[in-house]
Design an enzyme around this catalytic site. Structure first.
Site, PDB file in Angstrom:
ATOM      1  N   SER A 134       0.862  -1.179   0.000  1.00  0.00           N
ATOM      2  CA  SER A 134       0.000   0.000   0.000  1.00  0.00           C
ATOM      3  C   SER A 134       0.895   1.224   0.000  1.00  0.00           C
ATOM      4  O   SER A 134       2.064   1.157   0.408  1.00  0.00           O
ATOM      5  CB  SER A 134      -0.888   0.006   1.255  1.00  0.00           C
ATOM      6  OG  SER A 134      -1.514   1.252   1.440  1.00  0.00           O
ATOM      7  N   TYR A 147      -1.654   0.485  10.757  1.00  0.00           N
ATOM      8  CA  TYR A 147      -1.708  -0.011   9.382  1.00  0.00           C
ATOM      9  C   TYR A 147      -0.443   0.364   8.612  1.00  0.00           C
ATOM     10  O   TYR A 147       0.122  -0.474   7.889  1.00  0.00           O
ATOM     11  CB  TYR A 147      -2.944   0.551   8.672  1.00  0.00           C
ATOM     12  CG  TYR A 147      -3.140   0.016   7.285  1.00  0.00           C
ATOM     13  CD1 TYR A 147      -3.327  -1.351   7.060  1.00  0.00           C
ATOM     14  CD2 TYR A 147      -3.152   0.864   6.180  1.00  0.00           C
ATOM     15  CE1 TYR A 147      -3.505  -1.854   5.780  1.00  0.00           C
ATOM     16  CE2 TYR A 147      -3.340   0.372   4.901  1.00  0.00           C
ATOM     17  CZ  TYR A 147      -3.515  -0.988   4.700  1.00  0.00           C
ATOM     18  OH  TYR A 147      -3.699  -1.478   3.428  1.00  0.00           O
TER      19      TYR A 147
END
Length: 249
Positions: A134, A147
């Site tokens: 990501s 995250y």
């Protein structure tokens, strides 16, 4: 199992980027082995693309072992796609359980599956490990420490694995999407709060789709075997960074 098509393994294949990538890899001529916890969804997708559906919980060592045991033949592609986010609270008030879940699924799960499938990857004369990272693995933002930490670990995993496999015909590619609108990612992150999930994409005319990311996967794995795409970062035009997004309203 005698199958002339090269084998591609996709984790987290029951929805979103995983399901879209499975469809695209099947269209590219791969026999796709689908792994996820929701076997009913996998069965439907396997029937659609003539693939193989196997239950898989990347947080469970025994589940991973059983999955890998059932994967047919040498593996040309491993797409480590299983992952997710939980919560977006500041560190001061965040729930450690959310962090533990994110590390277990995104990082340790990737380790379990990759480690277990390395012998099957080495058995192929040309293989590639794709790690679905990501842009959160390449930058931070407020409320995202858990995250972003997990995805930074995937970046370190990819770079280290590439070093350790150097000299073998196994490529290692990290794909780092920015804002992707799928049916579940933000809903899971915000514990089913649909209004909060919808707000993530509010006013963004064209966020990435799961199919856009699947296109990147297909392109990376179909390069000539001497070409390794180390890192592919992809964002929608509206997103200049993790925290600068053009919104029409």
């Amino acid at each position: 199992m005698d199958n002339p098509r090269p084998v591609a393994v996709v984790t987290g294949a029951s929805s979103g980027i995983g399901a879209a990538s499975a469809r695209r890899l099947a269209a590219e001529g791969f026999h796709v082995v689908l792994g996820a916890r929701r076997k009913d969804r996998l069965d439907a997708l396997a029937a659609e693309i003539d693939g193989t559906a196997l239950p898989l919980d990347v947080t469970d060592e025994a589940s991973v072992a059983a999955f890998v045991e059932a994967v047919p033949g040498p593996v040309k592609v491993l797409l480590n796609n299983a992952g997710g986010a939980k919560g977006q609270e500041p560190i001061e008030v965040t729930d450690p359980a959310d962090w533990q879940w994110m590390y277990e699924v995104n990082v340790i799960g990737t380790l379990r599956v990759t480690k277990a499938l390395l012998p099957a990857l080495k058995a192929a004369d040309d293989a590639i490990v794709v790690l679905m990272s990501s842009t959160a693995g390449h930058g931070v933002y407020e409320g995202g420490a858990g995250y972003t930490g997990a995805k930074h670990a995937i970046n370190a995993f990819a770079e280290t694995l590439r070093l350790e496999l150097n000299g073998l015909p196994i490529r290692v590619t990290e794909i780092a999407p920015g804002m992707v609108k799928t049916e579940e990612f933000s809903t899971v992150r915000f514990a089913g709060d649909q209004a909060r999930a919808d707000k993530v994409y509010e006013g963004v005319a064209e966020p990435l789709s799961a199919e856009d990311v699947a296109d990147c996967v297909a392109w990376a794995v179909t390069r000539p075997k001497h070409v390794d795409i180390d890192l592919l970062v992809v964002r929608p035009v509206a997103q200049a960074s993790n925290y600068k997004v053009h919104r029409t309203r």
